[in-house]
Write an enzyme that holds these catalytic residues in place. Structure first.
Site: not given
Ligand code: AHR
Length: 501
Positions: A173, A292
């Site tokens: 990210e 994610e």
């Molecule tokens: O999954 C939780 C968090 O969400 C992760 O660390 C991050 O990559 C995202 O913002």
């Protein structure tokens, strides 16, 4: 009763599912690692300290790939802290989540645990506070056979054979202002290109995932992907997507419509990849790693009150309800239907932290979202068929023409079974769902699994772990290659169909 229909043909294929779309994620965050997968003092631990009850549930799902060690955590992480004798590993302040990291569990423990979980690693490197050097060193430690500083260090640590980790994420990210070492698209694109070049020089067999946007609503979305890909196109293999949905507004119809937004997100990133491909006159196709995705909001308030600088606090411990399971089901269906371009996806995360599996001192249990994830992973392997679905639709606050029925059809050519996954998003009506599979000849429904509950807010807890659970339906009929199923209101359905020879 509402009615919907599906028609498909065995010659109409979207593509073969890459099993890695049923991947997950373990970050050094909250109780994911400590108390989740590793807890030497637990009565459920094996002699290495790995929780056997967690391992059983991970294997029940069948998780082919697990992203590690972050997440936001990776952006200020020194991988060297996590290897070698445990007694010599440093305790560190962990900046992303403002906790203490003990480093008792690290890279080698993770690879050992993966073997027991029948899974594989998707390793992220730190491109926040670090760069090319740390990335090439950890790759040498993991994948080089021996006779060099870092590969010999691995051997000294007791690992004679390389870990051979195939998939590597170039940071996490990096478009997000919250990220330690956040960068502009130009800064990141250049660093990712140079890091990827060095990593592939060392091990040309690896696959690289470059950071796309942290969400569809990021202000830099679109431009970020185009700029980063302009730098990295020739080195990388996948671009990442992340998304988390919430129902803070308590508008369940709009919440369940978010799978439409997820589909739009995927299509836009595919378009951007192909735009850069065209611009570069390239023959190479960049695919997507949705590394994610989940629902995340139930724990927000509790987390805002957490004491800082503790070790493994109860952080991001969302308790998932029935409507979350429905949206997770619809998101899985979206991933399956985009399997021609989405080759990796990770439900974030796996244990205790926004997770399908929870643990406590008394054992481990399945949250509501466990079921669609486990079913998709178990039965969603094979070739995804193009379907034409005719469903009644609704409008919600943020979406128009949302189908009440989301569905996907997967043909497992080895077993010759067809599995139909379907979500009924109606809160008050069952839906008669007729599936025209005449191309498959004489067929019958083998099993129809339903997860439903009258209360959309119903949850599974340590005290009541089976409040939401799968049941079997026997109301389906097949006649002349057309099967008619009843999808109960607000339900997740898995319909297994066999050909009668
Ligand atoms: O999954 C939780 C968090 O969400 C992760 O660390 C991050 O990559 C995202 O913002």
């Amino acid at each position: 009763m509402l009615k919907a229909s599906l028609i498909t043909d065995k010659h109409f294929k979207i593509g073969k599912v890459d099993p890695r779309i049923y991947g997950s994620f373990i970050e050094h965050l909250g109780r994911a690692v400590y108390e989740g997968i590793y807890q030497p003092e637990s009565p459920f631990a094996d002699k290495r300290g790995f929780r056997k009850d967690t391992l059983e549930l991970v294997k029940e799902i069948g998780v082919p790939i697990i992203r590690y060690p972050g997440g936001n955590f990776v952006s200020a992480y020194n991988w060297e802290d996590s290897v070698g004798p445990v007694s010599e590993r440093p305790r560190r302040t962990e900046l992303a989540w403002q906790v203490i990291e003990s480093n008792e569990f690290g890279l080698n423990e993770f690879t050992d645990w993966l073997k027991l979980a029948d899974s594989s690693a998707m390793m992220a490197v730190n491109l926040g506070t670090r760069g090319i050097d740390a990335a090439r060193n950890v790759l040498e430690y993991c994948n080089f056979k021996g006779g060099t500083y870092y590969s010999d260090l691995r051997k000294k640590h007791g690992y004679e054979n390389p870990h051979n980790i195939k998939v590597w994420c170039l940071g996490n990210e990096m478009d997000g202002p919250w990220q330690i070492g956040h960068k502009s698209a130009d800064e990141y694109g250049h660093l990712a290109w140079e890091t990827g070049k060095a990593m592939k020089a060392l091990d040309p067999d690896i696959e690289l995932v470059v950071c796309g946007s942290s969400g569809l609503m990021m202000p830099t979305f679109g431009d970020w992907e185009a700029t980063v890909l302009d730098y990295c196109y020739d080195t990388i293999d996948y671009v990442s997507l992340h998304t988390y949905y919430n129902n803070h507004a308590d508008d369940s119809a709009d919440f369940l419509a978010n799978s439409v937004g997820m589909n739009d997100f995927i299509k836009s990133v595919v378009a951007t990849c192909d735009f850069v491909k065209g611009k570069k006159h390239s023959k190479k196709q960049i695919n997507l790693s949705f590394d994610e995705w989940n629902v995340w909001y139930h724990s927000n308030e509790a987390d805002s009150k957490l004491e800082k600088w503790t070790h493994a606090p109860h952080q991001l411990e969302d308790v998932y309800n029935m409507e979350d399971a429905l949206l997770v089901g619809s998101m899985l269906i979206t991933l399956i239907n985009n399997c021609d371009r989405v080759r990796i996806a990770c439900l974030a995360q796996l244990v205790n932290v926004i997770a399908p599996i929870m643990t406590s001192d008394t054992g481990a249990w399945r949250q509501t979202i466990f079921y669609p994830y486990m079913h998709a992973s178990n039965y969603g392997r094979g070739t995804v068929l193009k379907t034409i679905v005719d469903s009644p639709v609704y409008d919600s606050k943020n979406y128009c023409n949302v189908p009440y029925v989301d569905s996907a059809a997967v043909w497992n050519e080895e077993t010759d079974d067809i599995t139909i996954f379907a979500v009924n998003k109606s809160f008050d009506e069952d839906i008669e769902f007729s599936c025209d599979l005449r191309q498959f000849g004489n067929i019958s429904v083998n099993e129809h699994i339903v997860v439903a509950h009258d209360d959309l807010k119903a949850v599974n807890t340590e005290a009541e772990p089976y409040n939401v659970k799968p049941v079997y339906s026997d109301k389906d009929k097949c006649d002349g290659g057309i099967c008619t199923m009843i999808l109960p209101k607000q339900s997740w359905n898995v319909i297994k169909i066999s050909r009668n020879h």
